[in-house]
Design an enzyme around this catalytic site. Structure first.
Site, mmCIF file in Angstrom:
data_model
loop_
_atom_site.group_PDB
_atom_site.id
_atom_site.type_symbol
_atom_site.label_atom_id
_atom_site.label_comp_id
_atom_site.label_asym_id
_atom_site.label_seq_id
_atom_site.Cartn_x
_atom_site.Cartn_y
_atom_site.Cartn_z
ATOM 1 N N ARG A 57 0.802 -1.234 0.000
ATOM 2 C CA ARG A 57 0.000 0.000 0.000
ATOM 3 C C ARG A 57 0.831 1.279 0.000
ATOM 4 O O ARG A 57 0.613 2.175 -0.815
ATOM 5 C CB ARG A 57 -0.906 0.053 1.257
ATOM 6 C CG ARG A 57 -2.189 -0.687 1.140
ATOM 7 C CD ARG A 57 -2.490 -1.322 2.473
ATOM 8 N NE ARG A 57 -1.519 -2.373 2.682
ATOM 9 C CZ ARG A 57 -1.670 -3.622 2.219
ATOM 10 N NH1 ARG A 57 -2.771 -3.946 1.601
ATOM 11 N NH2 ARG A 57 -0.734 -4.528 2.394
ATOM 12 N N THR A 58 1.743 1.374 0.953
ATOM 13 C CA THR A 58 2.441 2.646 1.126
ATOM 14 C C THR A 58 3.309 2.933 -0.095
ATOM 15 O O THR A 58 3.311 4.040 -0.641
ATOM 16 C CB THR A 58 3.291 2.596 2.407
ATOM 17 O OG1 THR A 58 2.478 2.061 3.461
ATOM 18 C CG2 THR A 58 3.793 3.961 2.791
ATOM 19 N N LYS A 86 26.473 -2.580 0.063
ATOM 20 C CA LYS A 86 27.943 -2.559 -0.055
ATOM 21 C C LYS A 86 28.566 -1.718 1.048
ATOM 22 O O LYS A 86 29.748 -1.378 0.975
ATOM 23 C CB LYS A 86 28.350 -1.981 -1.419
ATOM 24 C CG LYS A 86 27.778 -2.703 -2.618
ATOM 25 C CD LYS A 86 28.267 -1.991 -3.894
ATOM 26 C CE LYS A 86 27.392 -2.300 -5.075
ATOM 27 N NZ LYS A 86 27.736 -1.475 -6.239
ATOM 28 N N ARG A 107 10.876 3.949 3.556
ATOM 29 C CA ARG A 107 10.568 3.002 4.652
ATOM 30 C C ARG A 107 11.854 2.285 5.018
ATOM 31 O O ARG A 107 12.615 1.859 4.140
ATOM 32 C CB ARG A 107 9.495 1.999 4.222
ATOM 33 C CG ARG A 107 9.300 0.889 5.243
ATOM 34 C CD ARG A 107 8.113 0.005 4.927
ATOM 35 N NE ARG A 107 6.859 0.710 5.128
ATOM 36 C CZ ARG A 107 5.663 0.142 5.024
ATOM 37 N NH1 ARG A 107 5.571 -1.149 4.728
ATOM 38 N NH2 ARG A 107 4.566 0.851 5.215
ATOM 39 N N HIS A 135 4.363 5.865 11.525
ATOM 40 C CA HIS A 135 3.896 5.742 10.140
ATOM 41 C C HIS A 135 2.932 6.908 9.913
ATOM 42 O O HIS A 135 1.711 6.742 9.871
ATOM 43 C CB HIS A 135 3.194 4.391 9.973
ATOM 44 C CG HIS A 135 2.999 3.940 8.559
ATOM 45 N ND1 HIS A 135 3.075 4.788 7.479
ATOM 46 C CD2 HIS A 135 2.705 2.712 8.048
ATOM 47 C CE1 HIS A 135 2.837 4.109 6.365
ATOM 48 N NE2 HIS A 135 2.612 2.844 6.692
HETATM 49 N N1 CP Z 1 -0.444 -0.181 5.829
HETATM 50 C C1 CP Z 1 0.764 -0.378 5.297
HETATM 51 O O1 CP Z 1 1.772 0.257 5.677
HETATM 52 O O2 CP Z 1 0.787 -1.339 4.343
HETATM 53 P P1 CP Z 1 2.082 -1.780 3.510
HETATM 54 O O3 CP Z 1 3.028 -2.442 4.493
HETATM 55 O O4 CP Z 1 1.582 -2.721 2.462
HETATM 56 O O5 CP Z 1 2.701 -0.543 2.949
#
Ligand code: CP
Length: 338
Positions: A57-58, A86, A107, A135
């Protein structure tokens, strides 16, 4: 806050007016997210999407949001596809990548790493999840969804009643959501988890300091009886020392249609940041809820696109130019009703 050129690293940086501004821009951009209009306002701009942990999603919604504003996306996924494998430092990576991009979404599995990267970046950085810390864009889309779900029910985020269920220790989405709720008034929060996976004490303290009523419980059925929202979460097995330890908790709290019917008030909204764990050993949100109209999980994911478009438009300071670069959509767009 001044959005133009800002990093988005933690929900701590927002005041209530900032959140309301993001939601107002998201409302403005909804026709573009739903393919009723198109805009090229970010034509020529590049998003660097760097995802060092699995994500559907993100990662994809940040990329799609940028594309829908007319920009292009360069993705790096996994350490093995990056020179970090590396031995390159986050500092060097940030210096280099920020020369190739206008904004970066990142991320990383380590708490604080996105902020460390941002400190060296020459362009704005958005935290797409840093370990079990935060998040922020997920919390924004969750709160945006809560507001929209409640709007038709004569309820609002002020005086919200919400149960958060599952792995509250490692679940970064609930950490960020609790902090955002501190900006609102008289919220009742029921925190449902195994004792070992309780919400970090500092966040519970923040909720209480904001004047909210907080109850902690390890019993699902009694805890979901008088709430507007049940927000379920997955056991974050990737944060545990071992699979065996995660297995101790997986499947502990399972919401299905039968439990919902017997224990929830009519029209209680069911949310989850996703991914839900649909393996038989887990099923914290059972597939038999899929036809329940109060299951908002896919409205959440749709709203994620809109909210992320709003973040880009604000950070890159093009909110007022979106319409000027707009045209009609000419391709088939059926089947988009959430
Ligand atoms: N909700 C969320 O962060 O989903 P993903 O891990 O798929 O990005």
């Amino acid at each position: 806050m001044e959005f133009a050129g800002s990093h988005i690293l933690s929900v701590d940086q927002f005041e209530r007016g900032d959140v309301e501004r993001i939601f107002s821009v998201a409302d403005q951009l909804e026709p573009y997210a739903r393919r009723r209009r198109r805009t090229r306002v970010l034509e020529g701009a590049i998003l660097g999407a760097m995802f060092f942990e699995p994500s559907t999603r993100t990662r994809v919604s940040f990329g799609s949001a940028f594309n829908l504003l007319g920009g292009e996306v360069r993705e790096t996924t996994g350490f093995e596809q990056s020179a970090i494998a590396k031995g390159e430092s986050l500092y060097d990576t940030a210096r280099v990548l920020s020369g190739y991009s206008d904004v970066i979404a990142m991320r990383h599995p380590t708490a604080g790493s996105v902020a460390e990267f941002a400190a060296a970046s020459r362009v704005p950085v958005i935290n797409g999840g840093d370990g079990s810390n935060e998040h922020p864009s997920q919390a924004l889309l969750d709160l945006y969804t809560i507001g929209r779900e409640l709007a038709g029910r004569d309820r609002s985020i002020d005086q919200l009643r919400i149960a958060m269920v599952g792995d509250l220790r490692y679940g970064r989405t609930v950490h960020s959501l609790c902090k955002l709720l501190c900006l609102f008034d008289r919220v009742q929060v029921v925190l449902v988890s195994p004792g070992e996976l309780r919400m970090p004490e500092g966040i519970v303290d923040e909720l209480r300091a904001a004047g909210h009523e907080v109850l902690e419980s390890d019993a699902l059925e009694a805890s979901i009886a008088h709430v507007d929202i049940v927000y379920s979460t997955r056991i974050q097995e990737e944060r545990f020392q071992s699979q065996a330890e995660a297995d101790l908790y997986r499947g502990r709290f399972r919401l299905n249609q039968s439990i919902y019917t017997r224990h929830c008030e009519p029209n209680t909204v069911i949310m989850h940041p996703l991914p839900r764990d649909s393996r038989d050993s887990a099923r914290e949100l059972d597939d038999d809820l899929n036809d329940n109209p109060n299951l908002a999980i896919f409205r959440q994911t749709d709203n994620g696109l809109t909210v992320r478009m709003a973040l880009f438009a604000l950070i890159l300071d093009v909110v007022d130019q979106v319409e000027k670069h707009a045209t009609a959509v000419t391709w088939y767009v059926g089947g988009r009703t959430p």
